[in-house]
Design an enzyme around this catalytic site. Structure first.
Site, PDB file in Angstrom:
ATOM      1  N   ARG A 104       0.265  14.467  12.571  1.00  0.00           N
ATOM      2  CA  ARG A 104       0.768  14.291  11.420  1.00  0.00           C
ATOM      3  C   ARG A 104       1.104  15.570  10.195  1.00  0.00           C
ATOM      4  NH1 ARG A 104      -0.951   9.132  10.292  1.00  0.00           N
ATOM      5  NH2 ARG A 104       0.502   8.814   8.749  1.00  0.00           N
ATOM      6  N   PRO A 105       1.523  16.627  10.840  1.00  0.00           N
ATOM      7  CA  PRO A 105       1.736  17.851  10.119  1.00  0.00           C
ATOM      8  C   PRO A 105       2.638  17.630   8.857  1.00  0.00           C
ATOM      9  CG  PRO A 105       3.456  17.849  11.919  1.00  0.00           C
ATOM     10  CD  PRO A 105       2.381  16.639  11.980  1.00  0.00           C
ATOM     11  N   VAL A 106       2.664  18.474   7.781  1.00  0.00           N
ATOM     12  CA  VAL A 106       3.045  18.580   6.560  1.00  0.00           C
ATOM     13  C   VAL A 106       4.181  19.384   6.493  1.00  0.00           C
ATOM     14  CG1 VAL A 106       1.547  17.124   5.460  1.00  0.00           C
ATOM     15  CG2 VAL A 106       1.375  19.431   5.347  1.00  0.00           C
ATOM     16  N   GLN A 110       7.171  19.794   6.690  1.00  0.00           N
ATOM     17  CA  GLN A 110       8.596  19.618   5.996  1.00  0.00           C
ATOM     18  C   GLN A 110       8.375  19.364   4.444  1.00  0.00           C
ATOM     19  OE1 GLN A 110      11.653  19.375   7.520  1.00  0.00           O
ATOM     20  NE2 GLN A 110      10.163  20.135   9.322  1.00  0.00           N
ATOM     21  N   LYS A 169       0.741  -1.050  -0.083  1.00  0.00           N
ATOM     22  CA  LYS A 169      -0.017  -0.040   0.018  1.00  0.00           C
ATOM     23  C   LYS A 169       0.901   1.246   0.020  1.00  0.00           C
ATOM     24  CE  LYS A 169      -1.779   1.715   4.086  1.00  0.00           C
ATOM     25  NZ  LYS A 169      -1.454   2.838   4.191  1.00  0.00           N
ATOM     26  N   ASN A 170       1.853   1.155   0.778  1.00  0.00           N
ATOM     27  CA  ASN A 170       2.747   2.426   0.990  1.00  0.00           C
ATOM     28  C   ASN A 170       3.672   2.720  -0.014  1.00  0.00           C
ATOM     29  OD1 ASN A 170       0.919   3.061   3.199  1.00  0.00           O
ATOM     30  ND2 ASN A 170       2.671   2.747   4.921  1.00  0.00           N
ATOM     31  N   ARG A 226      -8.644  -0.673   4.599  1.00  0.00           N
ATOM     32  CA  ARG A 226      -7.744   0.556   4.297  1.00  0.00           C
ATOM     33  C   ARG A 226      -6.324  -0.103   3.874  1.00  0.00           C
ATOM     34  NH1 ARG A 226      -7.163   6.073   7.338  1.00  0.00           N
ATOM     35  NH2 ARG A 226      -5.803   6.106   5.487  1.00  0.00           N
ATOM     36  N   ARG A 233      -4.972  10.542   4.051  1.00  0.00           N
ATOM     37  CA  ARG A 233      -4.153  11.547   4.379  1.00  0.00           C
ATOM     38  C   ARG A 233      -3.003  11.496   3.343  1.00  0.00           C
ATOM     39  NH1 ARG A 233      -0.071  11.593   6.958  1.00  0.00           N
ATOM     40  NH2 ARG A 233      -0.603  13.624   7.713  1.00  0.00           N
ATOM     41  N   ASP A 236       5.164   0.686  11.926  1.00  0.00           N
ATOM     42  CA  ASP A 236       3.818   0.058  11.570  1.00  0.00           C
ATOM     43  C   ASP A 236       3.813  -1.266  11.957  1.00  0.00           C
ATOM     44  OD1 ASP A 236       3.460   2.081   8.405  1.00  0.00           O
ATOM     45  OD2 ASP A 236       3.146   2.430  10.468  1.00  0.00           O
ATOM     46  N   CYS A 294      -4.867  12.255  12.469  1.00  0.00           N
ATOM     47  CA  CYS A 294      -5.519  11.062  12.607  1.00  0.00           C
ATOM     48  C   CYS A 294      -5.286  10.412  14.087  1.00  0.00           C
ATOM     49  CB  CYS A 294      -5.130  10.111  11.679  1.00  0.00           C
ATOM     50  SG  CYS A 294      -3.461   9.364  11.965  1.00  0.00           S
ATOM     51  N   ILE A 345       8.062   7.228  16.722  1.00  0.00           N
ATOM     52  CA  ILE A 345       7.788   8.042  15.729  1.00  0.00           C
ATOM     53  C   ILE A 345       6.593   8.997  15.691  1.00  0.00           C
ATOM     54  CG2 ILE A 345       7.132   7.730  13.174  1.00  0.00           C
ATOM     55  CD1 ILE A 345      10.070   6.889  13.617  1.00  0.00           C
TER      56      ILE A 345
HETATM   57  C1  EPZ Z   1       4.410   6.963   6.343  1.00  0.00           C
HETATM   58  O1  EPZ Z   1       3.633   8.000   6.740  1.00  0.00           O
HETATM   59  C2  EPZ Z   1       3.478   5.850   6.361  1.00  0.00           C
HETATM   60  N1  EPZ Z   1       2.246   6.105   5.483  1.00  0.00           N
HETATM   61  C3  EPZ Z   1       3.102   5.332   7.650  1.00  0.00           C
HETATM   62  O2  EPZ Z   1       2.187   4.148   7.384  1.00  0.00           O
HETATM   63  C4  EPZ Z   1       4.051   5.139   8.442  1.00  0.00           C
HETATM   64  O3  EPZ Z   1       3.799   5.084   9.849  1.00  0.00           O
HETATM   65  C5  EPZ Z   1       4.997   6.389   8.569  1.00  0.00           C
HETATM   66  O4  EPZ Z   1       5.371   6.668   7.087  1.00  0.00           O
HETATM   67  C6  EPZ Z   1       6.291   5.950   9.268  1.00  0.00           C
HETATM   68  O5  EPZ Z   1       7.058   5.234   8.703  1.00  0.00           O
HETATM   69  C7  EPZ Z   1       2.415   6.226   4.132  1.00  0.00           C
HETATM   70  O6  EPZ Z   1       3.642   5.687   3.511  1.00  0.00           O
HETATM   71  C8  EPZ Z   1       1.349   6.132   3.094  1.00  0.00           C
HETATM   72  P1  EPZ Z   1       6.202  10.758   8.316  1.00  0.00           P
HETATM   73  P2  EPZ Z   1       4.014   9.502   6.893  1.00  0.00           P
HETATM   74  O7  EPZ Z   1       6.140  11.705   7.492  1.00  0.00           O
HETATM   75  O8  EPZ Z   1       4.931   9.917   5.667  1.00  0.00           O
HETATM   76  C9  EPZ Z   1       6.449  13.797  11.698  1.00  0.00           C
HETATM   77  C10 EPZ Z   1       0.326   3.032   7.789  1.00  0.00           C
HETATM   78  O9  EPZ Z   1      -0.023   2.383   8.836  1.00  0.00           O
HETATM   79  N2  EPZ Z   1       6.480  14.698  10.596  1.00  0.00           N
HETATM   80  O10 EPZ Z   1       7.589   9.480   8.046  1.00  0.00           O
HETATM   81  O11 EPZ Z   1       3.041  10.584   7.214  1.00  0.00           O
HETATM   82  C11 EPZ Z   1       5.468  13.068  11.980  1.00  0.00           C
HETATM   83  O12 EPZ Z   1       4.301  13.545  12.468  1.00  0.00           O
HETATM   84  C12 EPZ Z   1       0.903   4.371   7.728  1.00  0.00           C
HETATM   85  O13 EPZ Z   1       0.288   2.444   6.597  1.00  0.00           O
HETATM   86  C13 EPZ Z   1       6.372  16.235  10.825  1.00  0.00           C
HETATM   87  O14 EPZ Z   1       6.596  16.667  11.930  1.00  0.00           O
HETATM   88  O15 EPZ Z   1       4.885  10.005   8.148  1.00  0.00           O
HETATM   89  C14 EPZ Z   1       5.701  11.681  12.420  1.00  0.00           C
HETATM   90  O16 EPZ Z   1       5.940  12.184  13.827  1.00  0.00           O
HETATM   91  C15 EPZ Z   1       0.423   4.914   9.130  1.00  0.00           C
HETATM   92  N3  EPZ Z   1       6.332  17.106   9.683  1.00  0.00           N
HETATM   93  C16 EPZ Z   1       7.255  11.525  11.867  1.00  0.00           C
HETATM   94  O17 EPZ Z   1       7.664  13.009  11.233  1.00  0.00           O
HETATM   95  C17 EPZ Z   1       6.292  16.574   8.361  1.00  0.00           C
HETATM   96  O18 EPZ Z   1       6.204  17.321   7.453  1.00  0.00           O
HETATM   97  C18 EPZ Z   1       7.336  10.519  11.034  1.00  0.00           C
HETATM   98  O19 EPZ Z   1       6.150  10.918   9.854  1.00  0.00           O
HETATM   99  C19 EPZ Z   1       6.220  15.162   8.144  1.00  0.00           C
HETATM  100  C20 EPZ Z   1       6.480  14.378   9.244  1.00  0.00           C
END
Ligand code: EPZ
Length: 416
Positions: free
Chosen positions: A121-123, A125, A22-23, A396, A92, A304, A116, A326
């Site tokens: 889950r901010p964006v 970065q 999926k990811n 999902r 998301r 995960d 969620c 994380i």
């Molecule tokens: C990806 O989410 C995966 N989703 C998640 O899988 C997975 O848990 C996660 O990576 C960590 O491995 C997909 O790939 C679609 P991150 P993502 O950005 O990219 C913080 C599942 O179960 N952060 O690596 O959203 C964030 O809050 C899902 O399939 C910021 O602060 O995760 C987190 O604490 C759940 N600002 C950490 O970084 C940002 O701009 C890692 O998040 C981006 C992230």
């Protein structure tokens, strides 16, 4: 809402095939936005998240064809670079259209995904990286609005390892003017799979799989065919289910090469694991040994898989300490596992799990995708009947879940 009814106490045995990741599929489908040529992807899992993303991409003017596990996208008619709230709020990862849309169309308007169950889950970065590449980015009325005549290559450094952040910026950089280097890049295998797909489409990327990815911008990308990698988290989930029930199962169409940390922990727990080029067999002892774990970015233990291991530790011999580094709120499954009789203490981002002799079936509620998987595993080992509510979370990320569990001998059925 559908529920899953599980009759516990059955040792899982047999063989079942895993689906595409999926990811990996989610960012890879977004890569099609970068070219006017048709792109075909195979081994795409049939999941609600995938369907949502295809609906989102379709309403942008992209032609979507689906034939079994193959998806062909033709973005030559892309004329609406907007990702509306009503679609983004349900999935998301839709934020992954942002980078490709800015790179291809020079503009994008993407609803902020919102948080969620597992965290804010901010964006930030994703936005910071696009701004460094010259995009004008504003956040108004819940939407990210990004504009750039043409992105410029830049040296990017993310404050923390972010999987979709790395993916968004890597896709955007493919069509930028000049070279981009992403430092502190995510090394998750799904990021590498996306990179391989982009290279097949004509992108110039090096450092794949490392924490420093270099992208040399090109004028345009072309069509390609790419097979999505196997789902390592689905694989790890079924390995935990076989392990927790003291079973003996073989998973095909998958690879152990992206699951070293998980296989290491399952071995420590007392399982015997045999790996083949595209299959994994796990034989479990009658009772597992508790294993400590600490989640961290790849190649360390994946967040995960944390919930699944909490279920496994709930019925293991001894005490396990689980550290979640994380996400800030990824222990929602603990209170539900306690309803089944688990002995778990939570202190901030640390959970202490005392293995108990057995769990007792009960009605529990799924809160997020991997928490739901944890409840399935617990239901498989609990005595009596477990009913899991809100299993749309499971749909999902787990394709044909009941069918695959049934192939391993589980007594699980969906009630509408
Ligand atoms: C990806 O989410 C995966 N989703 C998640 O899988 C997975 O848990 C996660 O990576 C960590 O491995 C997909 O790939 C679609 P991150 P993502 O950005 O990219 C913080 C599942 O179960 N952060 O690596 O959203 C964030 O809050 C899902 O399939 C910021 O602060 O995760 C987190 O604490 C759940 N600002 C950490 O970084 C940002 O701009 C890692 O998040 C981006 C992230």
């Amino acid at each position: 809402m559908d529920k899953l009814l599980i009759e516990g106490g059955v040792r899982l045995q047999g063989e079942v095939a895993m689906s595409g990741a999926k990811n990996a599929a989610l960012p890879i489908l977004c890569a099609a936005l970068l070219t006017r040529d048709p792109v075909t992807f195979t081994n795409v899992p049939q999941l609600n998240d995938i369907a949502t993303l295809l609906k989102l991409i379709g309403q942008m003017g992209v032609k979507v064809e689906r034939d079994g596990d193959a998806v062909t996208l033709d973005a030559s008619g892309l004329d609406n670079p907007v990702a509306p709230y009503e679609l983004v709020k349900t999935m998301r990862a839709s934020i992954l259209v942002l980078g490709p849309l800015v790179a291809r169309c020079g503009e994008a308007r993407v609803s902020l995904p919102g948080g969620c169950a597992i965290g804010a889950r901010p964006v930030d970065q994703h936005i910071k990286g696009l701004q460094a590449m010259g995009a004008e980015v504003s956040v108004e009325h819940g939407y990210v609005h990004a504009v750039a005549t043409r992105l410029k290559g830049a040296r990017l450094f993310t404050d923390m390892v972010t999987v979709t952040g790395t993916e968004n910026l890597m896709m955007a950089a493919c069509l930028a003017d000049g070279d981009t280097v992403i430092e502190n890049a995510a090394r998750e295998p799904e990021v590498a799979d996306l990179a391989h797909c982009l290279i097949a489409m004509g992108a110039d990327i090096s450092g794949v799989g490392t924490d420093m990815i270099r992208i040399r911008g090109v004028e345009r990308l072309h069509g390609a065919t790419h097979r999505v990698m196997p789902d390592r988290i689905e694989t790890g989930t079924y390995l935990c289910a076989i392990a927790a029930t003291g079973g003996d199962g073989r998973l095909t169409g998958t690879s152990a090469s992206y699951l070293e940390a998980v296989i290491d922990k399952l071995t420590d727990a007392g399982c015997r694991i045999d790996t083949e080029p595209d299959a994994i067999r796990l034989r479990a002892p009658a009772r597992l040994k508790a294993v400590n774990l600490r989640t961290a970015p790849y190649p360390a233990f994946p967040t995960d898989m944390q919930a699944q291991f909490m279920a496994l530790n709930a019925v293991a011999d001894g005490t396990a300490v689980i550290r979640e580094t994380i996400f800030e709120n990824r222990f929602m499954h603990a209170v539900e596992l306690q309803r089944l009789g688990a002995d778990i203490g939570i202190d901030g981002n640390t959970a202490v799990v005392q293995g108990v002799a057995s769990l007792q079936g009960a009605t529990v509620m799924a809160t997020d995708l991997r928490a739901s998987a944890s409840l399935v595993i617990a239901g498989l080992v609990a005595e009596g009947e477990t009913v899991i509510e809100r299993i749309y979370h499971l749909d999902r990320g787990y394709e044909r879940l009941e069918e695959k569990l049934a192939r391993l001998g589980a007594h699980a059925r969906r009630i509408h």
